[in-house]
Design a protein around this motif. Sequence first.
Motif: not given
Lengths: 484, 477, 641
Positions: C579-580, C582-583, C585-586, C590-591
């Motif tokens: 989860a960490r 993905a967060d 990465l997000e 990405i942003t």
Amino acid sequence: MDRTRDRSLYLMNLSLMLPELTALTVLGVLTLGEMYVKDFSQKFSARAACLGSLAVFAAVLFSWGRQGTAFGGMFGVNVFSLFFKGFFALAVIPVLQMSKEFFAPRLRFPGEFFLTLWITLIGLFVLSSARDFLLLFIALEIVTFSFYIMAAYLKRDLFSIEAGLKYLILGSLASAFMIYGISLFYVASGTTSFEGIRTAYESGQAASLITFGLILTLCASAFKAAAVPFQLWAPDVYEGAPTPVTAFLSTASKSAAFLVLIQILFGVFPAFETGRTALFSVLAALTLIYGNLAALHQTNIKRLFAYSSISHAGYLLIGLAAGGRAGLESILYYLAAYSLSTLTAFMVITTAGQLLGSDKVDAYRGLARRSPFLGAAFFIALASLTGLPPLAGFFGKFLILSAAVQQGLIFPAFLGCCAVAVSLYYYFGLIKKIYADEPSAADPLAVPAPTLVLLGISSALIIAAGFFPAPLLSLASSAAEVLF
Amino acid sequence: MTLILPWISWITALTLLGIPRQNLRLLKRLTASACLLSAAAVLFMVLNFDGRSGAEYQFVTRLSWLPALGIDYVSGVDGLGLTFCLLTALVSGASLFSAFTVSDRLKEYLVFFLLLSGAFYGVFTSMNLFFVYVFYEVTLLAVYPMIAVWGTGKKEAAAIQMAVMTGLGAVLALFGLFLLYQQGGPAVFDLEAAPRNLLAAETQIRLAPLFLIAFGLLSSLWPLHSWAPAAYASAPASAAMLHAGIKAGPYLLLRVAAGLLPEGMRAWADALALAAAVGIVYAAYAALRQKSLRLIFGFSGVSHLGYVFLGLAAFSAPSVSGAVFLVFAHGILTAALFSAAGTLSNRTQHDEIQAFGGLAQSAPFLSAALIAASMASLGMPGFANFASELMILLSTWSVYPWLTGLAVLGILLTSVYLLRMIQAVCYGKAVQAETFSNLRLHETLPLALLIGTLILFGLWPSGLLQWIEPAIGAFIS
Amino acid sequence: MILTTAWTLLALPLASAAFISVFLRKSPKTAGALATLVMGLCFALTCSLIAPYEALKNEGTPVLESSVRWLTAGLFTLNFGVYFNGLTLVMLLVVTGVATLVFLFSTAYMAGDPGTSRYFACLSFFTFSMMGIVLSPNLIQIFIFWELVGLSSYLLIGFWFEKKEACTAAKKAFMTTRVGDAGMMLGLLALSGFMAAGGIGSFDFTVLETALPSLGIPELAMTLIALGLFLGAAGKSAQAPLHVWLPDAMEGPTPVSALIHAATMVAAGIFLLARIFFIFEASPDAMTFIAWTGGLTAFLAALLALVQTDIKKILAYSTVSQLGYMVLALGVSDAQAGILHLTMHAFFKALLFLGAGSLIHAFHSQDIREMGARVLHEGRGSRLYLFKALPVTSLTFLIGTVSLIGLPPFSGFFSKEEVLAAAAHGPAFLFGLALATVLVTAFYNGRLFTIVFLPGGKTSSHASHAEHPLHEGSPAMTVPLILLAVLSVFGSALPIHAWLSSGKEPSHVAPHGLDPLALISVGAALLGFASAALVYWKRSGRLRDALPWLAQPARVLEHKYFLDDIYDRWVCGALEKKARAADLLERYVITEWTINGLGRLARWIGGGLRSFQTGVVQFYALTFLIGALTILFFMTSGWRF
């Protein structure tokens, strides 16, 4: 020649020149009024000019169906030229109102400004009917010279003088290119009329000489249209010149440039097909990239609109590259939509500039809160310039890009689409400023009544042209039909 | 009938402009009447829609708009369009209540609100691709100021990011429309008449990725999704309900890609399925780390869209009907979630799940609604989401076994982050109990309405499927 | 007639749950009464079905079914209906019977609690879902009610939601069962894949049973499908390794533990194995795996029960161990023994839990040492004081314990014998394990009984002097205890085998008389109980104090084989890490980098372009000339791109 024929020759050309004649009489009225009527220039000159332009527009409508040439073929009237004359006549009205408002506190005698403005209008009228390169050049010079004067009109404002001077120097360079090109045409074909040069080019004699001349004239008109690589003058001149002049520059002068480009590319050199597509798709791509990306940084509203007008020139160049009836039609529609939106935006900028006292983009914070009407008109104009659907701007872009795709210009069309996304950034940034941010002062802005009326009419026109584009499009297609 | 649907809201929006800003009561009453009128129109269509010919368009009206280019304004609705109109009616009705809670400059907000709901009606009732695109762009134009002006938190950044990303998606779609127009002429735009094999196979294959990316951007498909959670987290509740609830992306994808480029869709289906499956798991993981309530709902929206695209990628009649049914169920669910989140953050002025607590004690109805909505979201039977997810899983298993397995793992992860949210918000010691003491009607009615619909179509799925299946059958012959 | 009753049986609990949650929110008393009444009605209806069903069975129609179309997904048609056969009858009896008694008990036990109407609504909803599982005619409907049962257990475990441990326990229970459900869904989907290939569209058992061989599913796939479905059963019936949630589920009210976590819900897994037995029979490897899981769970859970000090935890582990027995029985393909043991276990385990409930109600504490100490203190030395203070509870608890251990006259003995007889045919090691479990079960029950009911040794410091003396609960609590005690003794008289066997004559002969196996098991039981009584006669402390030489293994048992720590580190830890990732990465990749990066790139290029605006006119003229020259060069040199 027996007398009857040349009398008819004489009579016929007079009736053809009805719009120009009415314009001249209005000019006379303005000058006499200036001299003899007491404080004519403060109170009456602007209103007289507005009435005059309405009269000229009526003259254009009156002579709508007319066809024919005068002065031995140098001056021709057809639907295409009448379309432009009508367009210029209407474009002048908001500029007159802006200049009345802009110059009232600055000059004791604003009357002379309207005279120069009126002379530009006459120049534009003659330009749209020119069928001969010499007449074309003369009309073009009339227009550019009066623009030099108007740009430098605020004698005591350093920026205005700088703008006028820059425009003068670079403008004369462009005119030099133009006249050099025309002389090459004359050498190659022995005449300066469009027909003569066209037959000479199509018969292939001295083709390289004519092409050389063609490139030079195209560069000169590209300068006027502020296309890359001839666009560096635009931001400085747009910023320095008085706001009404900038408005007139970005609409009338740009439309005049495209008028000349259309006359040359479709009127005189339709055979120059492949060169046109290649050259103008490259120019269009460069102009789009330059215009949109450079606009991201701007903090001065007029410089922002300079770059926005450059990017819109990019779209028009795509139309030129596409060519064909669909391309021409889309250019004419796009010019009308673009000018309408830009004039509305500039009306807001002029009024806001007067009331807020500065042209900085930050000064516009919370404008909608202080005057909802100005905010709404600005929102509609910016949304139309971005190309968001229910408004005129969108349909213009739709026509141009679909014409380009019809002709197989995939990459420029794709670039045109991406440019919309980038323009979304700075236009919506502006919209956010006027709606979301807190205004520096809270008192509502008092907008003069005529501006309110004009703003209302123009925003309604933008929405109407977006929802019901059929009438304007049929007008544009009948104008385009003439050249095909 | 379908012709006037978008115009009811737009004309009311215009009349609102004329009304003085202080007269809140009149503003609210007018907006409510507009929404109710449109809902009544949709109801009328629902009652008179004969299910047997779900594939043909009904209530068709044709107006010639631009003969020169062969584009004329045709409005009508088939099974698919009717389902989405029903979704719009329900969600805009529910979001009406939270729209009224906006305190600053209500008049402009309601104008944009009506513009947005009218535009959605327009998208789903117009049968000419040009107008579908035009109406969709209007939704973008309307939702941007709602977030930028009335949003909370980092609203400007989120709004501009959303505007640019969805703008880019819309513009790519426009560019795709041009290419279609060039290949097939104006006949391509008319949805009813457009025969399936209008375009040659390899042009379809060439055009399909453009539309996939464009509509992926619009409806937050996995790699292109990051604007959605941020935008919905900072949007006001009613804007989030409308824009996150009514996902027009899959609808456009169906109309354009499945309608005109079936070969292209089949060729690129594997890529879409992979992106969808990864999106389900990725968004679930990301949601696990979020601290704010609406960000969790934003990511759960992205994760649910993964199922929809998985269903579309399988491109068989049951999977696509399941996908459409899930878009409907997801729309209602997201509206319910954001309405609850809106009520919570309105009363406490913050969005952190750790700062809530003991909602079950202080506001039993709201916490029951929140738990019910979360249960629907994690695929608990009895809700429409489970029925549609079951349809999708059953029909995509034979096409993509491994990715469907990943989707089942996604269901597991969804329960993890939703239970974590429920425990933090609903259970434990009651925090700020007095702020939730008097829950008024406008906070409870929309939740009851939406969750009731979810349960209704959960127990009686053929109610919706009787319209969806014939319409989808026409696409995937 | 039977089917209409079946439909009403399904609808009644749901109606009562809905009625309570909507109308009776403010009146707990009437809610309790209504729920118990409805449950009593259901039990009566089920009993009324016994006679007509037996008549029908003798005429040769053992199965009745009626369903209505719910949803079609292409080839598959999913129905919603009722299915009635012997197994359904037995399970209905168990569910409605125990539920009625537990409802009656709850009216007294939950008297003072503010959320009582919510409690009865959830409990009725639970019985509705349990009925749904028992009555469902196809796999999909079982899965639907499977999840609803998980939901109601989540709501009931987390009933006292103010307590943090209750919420975490509820979440843990929901998540672990959800893992099982995911396994079941995957098995179901795999099966649907083959069914689609074989052209079979319905999941009904009757259709599946006949069509399964014709589908020609390869060996490995069949095993995986069977194991997937078994994972679902293991999740619900708390088999290792998914048993971790049951002991924590004791956070819920005791009647809930009695009904859900002893008698009905945990038995759903066994019911599922019995209902789709034909699928498991189709793959022998799966059967051996199931047998081994059952055997190991039985033995390991029994060991864990040795070290618990909380009375409900001991009973929870004992349930896990008894469920292991049932799974073992099914693993060695003797479904009827498993179901018989399930029925008997439901009676005596519900009795034990309700007994524990009444003890907790009296002592207001769940720790057996505190109970023993208080009895010692108030009884002033006489060991049998509790039998005088709480006669009914003590006696019924004794009956339940004896039945659990499996001494002859009681029903527990017969069902355990059948399981052991079945295990004898299975692998030898498992049979040995089963016998050892009998010993260990006897030991921990002995320990429990001596510490609480026959406390000895000096009055240790644990004594908490509650202000009011020990007293028996109201009749609403004692009547269910007595009824269940009766059932625990005479339960084996019920003709379970007759009902279960689809044919006319009972195919399964009940072991009567004293064969060697019975002797061994009774001996082991007596030995275990006596040794525990001896060990704990004087002490009432933990196992490691009582038998110091067992200190090391006791420590392992106390940490529940470190299973919880492994789960925390591996499962939850891995989840947090992903989860960490993905967060991050997000948020960053990405942003931050791509989208904002693109924005910054555009602005940077814009900045670069702006540098052309030097403001010097000569420079503009220069660019004008260079531009014109380049155009001239490209156009006139005939170059075409």
